[in-house]
Write an enzyme that holds these catalytic residues in place. Structure first.
Site, mmCIF file in Angstrom:
data_model
loop_
_atom_site.group_PDB
_atom_site.id
_atom_site.type_symbol
_atom_site.label_atom_id
_atom_site.label_comp_id
_atom_site.label_asym_id
_atom_site.label_seq_id
_atom_site.Cartn_x
_atom_site.Cartn_y
_atom_site.Cartn_z
ATOM 1 N N LYS A 274 0.845 -1.206 0.000
ATOM 2 C CA LYS A 274 0.000 0.000 0.000
ATOM 3 C C LYS A 274 0.875 1.249 0.000
ATOM 4 C CE LYS A 274 -3.192 2.633 3.008
ATOM 5 N NZ LYS A 274 -4.056 2.634 4.225
ATOM 6 N N ASP A 279 -2.393 10.237 3.933
ATOM 7 C CA ASP A 279 -3.812 9.873 4.111
ATOM 8 C C ASP A 279 -4.504 10.893 5.015
ATOM 9 O OD1 ASP A 279 -6.253 8.659 4.316
ATOM 10 O OD2 ASP A 279 -5.565 6.941 5.516
ATOM 11 N N LYS A 286 -9.890 12.897 8.532
ATOM 12 C CA LYS A 286 -9.385 12.443 9.835
ATOM 13 C C LYS A 286 -9.309 13.623 10.810
ATOM 14 C CE LYS A 286 -6.261 8.721 8.342
ATOM 15 N NZ LYS A 286 -6.919 7.616 9.053
ATOM 16 N N ASP A 297 1.723 6.215 5.633
ATOM 17 C CA ASP A 297 0.713 5.292 5.104
ATOM 18 C C ASP A 297 1.183 4.579 3.830
ATOM 19 O OD1 ASP A 297 -1.699 4.109 5.691
ATOM 20 O OD2 ASP A 297 -2.904 5.544 4.544
ATOM 21 N N ASP A 356 -12.009 7.359 4.104
ATOM 22 C CA ASP A 356 -10.786 7.077 4.848
ATOM 23 C C ASP A 356 -10.386 5.599 4.743
ATOM 24 O OD1 ASP A 356 -8.594 7.540 6.404
ATOM 25 O OD2 ASP A 356 -9.692 7.731 8.298
ATOM 26 N N GLU A 358 -9.346 3.919 2.302
ATOM 27 C CA GLU A 358 -8.869 4.005 0.916
ATOM 28 C C GLU A 358 -7.875 2.901 0.553
ATOM 29 O OE1 GLU A 358 -7.549 5.570 3.406
ATOM 30 O OE2 GLU A 358 -5.463 5.019 3.080
ATOM 31 N N ARG A 360 -7.753 -0.351 1.038
ATOM 32 C CA ARG A 360 -8.335 -1.559 0.425
ATOM 33 C C ARG A 360 -8.701 -1.333 -1.036
ATOM 34 N NH1 ARG A 360 -12.742 -1.662 5.067
ATOM 35 N NH2 ARG A 360 -10.931 -0.740 6.075
HETATM 36 N N1 BES Z 1 -4.198 4.473 7.084
HETATM 37 C C1 BES Z 1 -5.335 4.191 7.882
HETATM 38 C C2 BES Z 1 -5.063 3.121 8.954
HETATM 39 C C3 BES Z 1 -4.051 3.445 10.009
HETATM 40 C C4 BES Z 1 -4.458 3.800 11.270
HETATM 41 C C5 BES Z 1 -2.687 3.316 9.767
HETATM 42 C C6 BES Z 1 -3.528 4.059 12.264
HETATM 43 C C7 BES Z 1 -1.762 3.581 10.748
HETATM 44 C C8 BES Z 1 -2.173 3.949 11.998
HETATM 45 C C9 BES Z 1 -6.485 3.693 7.023
HETATM 46 O O1 BES Z 1 -6.526 4.207 5.745
HETATM 47 C C10 BES Z 1 -7.751 4.066 7.722
HETATM 48 O O2 BES Z 1 -7.974 5.232 7.903
HETATM 49 N N2 BES Z 1 -8.537 3.064 8.120
HETATM 50 C C11 BES Z 1 -9.759 3.279 8.822
HETATM 51 C C12 BES Z 1 -10.843 2.511 8.102
HETATM 52 C C13 BES Z 1 -12.226 2.789 8.614
HETATM 53 C C14 BES Z 1 -12.649 4.177 8.180
HETATM 54 C C15 BES Z 1 -13.165 1.762 8.086
HETATM 55 C C16 BES Z 1 -9.595 2.714 10.233
HETATM 56 O O3 BES Z 1 -9.076 1.617 10.389
HETATM 57 O O4 BES Z 1 -9.947 3.417 11.179
HETATM 58 ZN ZN ZN Z 2 -4.666 4.758 4.917
HETATM 59 ZN ZN ZN Z 3 -7.520 6.067 5.555
#
Ligand code: BES
Ligand code: ZN
Ligand code: ZN
Length: 505
Positions: A274, A279, A286, A297, A356, A358, A360
């Protein structure tokens, strides 16, 4: 930093710091303060008339992992100081304990002005492989000495080790040379990945990530290809196109190819990372706290690019391809929205719920691409979910895998590399949470088991390939610790390289 083997006598070997090891003695009730000394620590103890053991008996040092005891030999050894580093209980002594101890001690001596450092944590006891110990010392030292200071005035940059010497016996010199080479290759690649993660997101754009990956590929002798936006459109990578839509930066799809087994198909092992260079969350923005860490990210991309560098240097007899979809996730008037439906490369549609989520989406395209090309196994690495950090913290990486042998191989490779993986479920019942009324699947499954539902989305794009998904959200970026500074850890580089080495056999 220069790094070499030395076989010189420890008494006359001049240096700023000599690092030796000591473990906690087995506790049978009697010897409560006992320590067991590594080979060179024992020699030093003898030259100093038992000073190390005496200090331990006095309660100054117990041999706990990472504990440090500084001895100033005052001319009785040529070393300015001897650092005894604890490696924890003797019964648990392994390469990882030595790697960790070496990182802590090296970081300490670097921060306290040492320029010339000798690593002498070798053990000659049953159950401890000397080559692995030597490699672990080198890895720990180079990982521990790592700093990212290129944006600071050089005045602040003076505290760095100029020369590292690894102490070996004449008889084992060749073994040590090999171990030094392997450790150095692995950590140079890990630190390259850390640099990519630590670069600020205004510098490390998707285009710059592609430039660094291809520059590395040229130096390492890897074949490469980069798809630009037009090609990404032509292929129909609707996930990558949807996420990049709000950004002023063009997306890239980076391909790196290593051919270690030209007689066979090159559609074997694919590593997918990824590569979100920043992000923000997009329209589902966020919160501001710690958003700066979202420059990391692209930790999955960094791990894949770093592993390809190490694989190119160590030359296992296997073909490996690295695939990196990369873009930015930004909010803007052109950004994709909750409610949008995107069509992924393999034709499946995804109903967007939260912009957020993104990672996947861009991985769906990359996995579809890998599957269409016929790769198996496919291994993806991604800082994918906050949920995996809740579940496993910053200690272990979540491992989702559709094949038992591959699961075992990854865990074993991780153990060799000093990285921990924990198996997580892909049970079909979780699939109910990502059913959509209007598209083939829904992008998110809600609050519970969010790292599992994310993995279930990815599963839709791997067909019948053997596949593993490593959620490194908790392990790829770290806070300041005694053995590392805040920032990228480079997790995955060494495990992927060890995996390629083991699959080649
Ligand atoms: N990049 C983030 C996940 C992340 C969180 C990486 C903390 C490193 C540290 C990812 O893109 C994300 O925001 N995921 C969300 C998904 C949710 C909105 C379904 C998450 O896991 O909160
Ligand atoms: Zn992310
Ligand atoms: Zn994200």
């Amino acid at each position: 930093m220069e790094i070499q083997i030395t076989t010189r006598d420890v008494q006359t070997l001049s240096c700023d710091a000599l690092i030796v090891g000591a473990a906690r003695a087995p506790q049978n009730g009697q010897e409560e303060k006992g320590i067991v000394l590594s080979t060179t620590a024992a020699a030093v103890d003898k030259l100093l008339d038992g000073l190390l053991q005496e200090r331990a008996q006095a309660g100054e040092f117990q041999g706990n992992l990472g504990e440090l005891l500084t001895i100033h030999p005052m001319g009785r050894l040529a070393a300015q100081r001897v650092i005894v580093v604890g490696t924890g209980a003797q019964a648990k002594l392994d390469a990882q304990a030595i790697r960790r101890a070496s990182a802590i001690a090296t970081r300490h001596v670097q921060n306290t002005g040492a320029k010339q450092v000798v690593l002498a944590q070798g053990w000659q006891i049953a159950g401890i492989d000397e080559a692995l110990t030597a490699q672990a010392q080198v890895e720990g030292a180079l990982l521990g000495a790592y700093r990212f200071r290129k944006y600071q005035k050089s005045d602040n940059n003076q505290k760095s080790i100029a020369q590292l010497l690894l102490l070996a016996s004449e008889a084992k010199k060749d073994v040590y040379e090999q171990a030094l080479h392997k450790g150095q290759v692995l950590v140079e690649a890990t630190n390259f990945a850390r640099d990519l993660i630590n670069e600020p997101p205004n510098v490390l754009t998707p285009t710059e990530l592609a430039r660094r990956a291809t520059t590395m590929a040229e130096q390492a002798g890897l074949a490469y290809e980069v798809f630009d936006e037009a090609k990404i459109k032509e292929l129909g990578m609707g996930g990558l196109l949807g996420v990049t839509q709000g950004s002023a930066q063009p997306p890239q799809f980076i391909i790196l190819r290593y051919q270690g087994d030209p007689q066979h198909s090159d559609k074997v092992l694919a590593l997918v990372g990824k590569g979100i260079t920043f992000d923000t969350g997009g329209i589902s923005l966020k919160p501001p706290a710690d958003m700066d860490e979202m420059k990391g990210d692209m930790g999955g991309a960094a791990a894949v690019i770093g592993a390809m560098q190490a694989i190119a240097a160590l030359k296992p007899a296997i073909n490996v391809t690295g695939l990196v979809p990369t873009c930015e996730n930004m909010p803007s008037g052109t950004a994709f929205r909750p409610g949008d439906i995107l069509r992924i490369l393999n034709g499946k549609t995804i109903e967007i719920v939260n912009t957020d989520a993104e990672g996947r989406l861009i991985l769906a395209d990359a996995l579809s691409y890998a599957e269409q090309q016929g790769f198996s196994p496919i291994i993806d690495l991604a800082t994918l979910t906050g949920g995996i950090v809740v579940a496993l913290g910053h200690t272990m990486t979540g491992l989702f895998c559709n094949d038992e042998q591959l699961t075992a191989d990854i865990i074993a490779a991780g153990r060799t590399a000093g990285e921990k993986f924990w198996p997580m479920p892909l049970d079909d019942e979780y699939g109910d949470m990502i059913k959509s009324e209007i598209a083939d699947i829904k992008q998110t499954g809600g609050r519970w088991a969010s790292s599992v539902t994310a993995a279930k989305i990815l599963e839709h794009f791997v067909g019948n390939a053997k596949w593993a998904h490593l959620d490194i959200a908790g392990t790829s970026y770290g806070d300041k610790k005694s053995y590392q500074e805040k920032g990228g850890t480079g997790v995955g580089v060494r495990t992927l390289t060890e995996l390629a080495l083991s699959l080649a056999q």
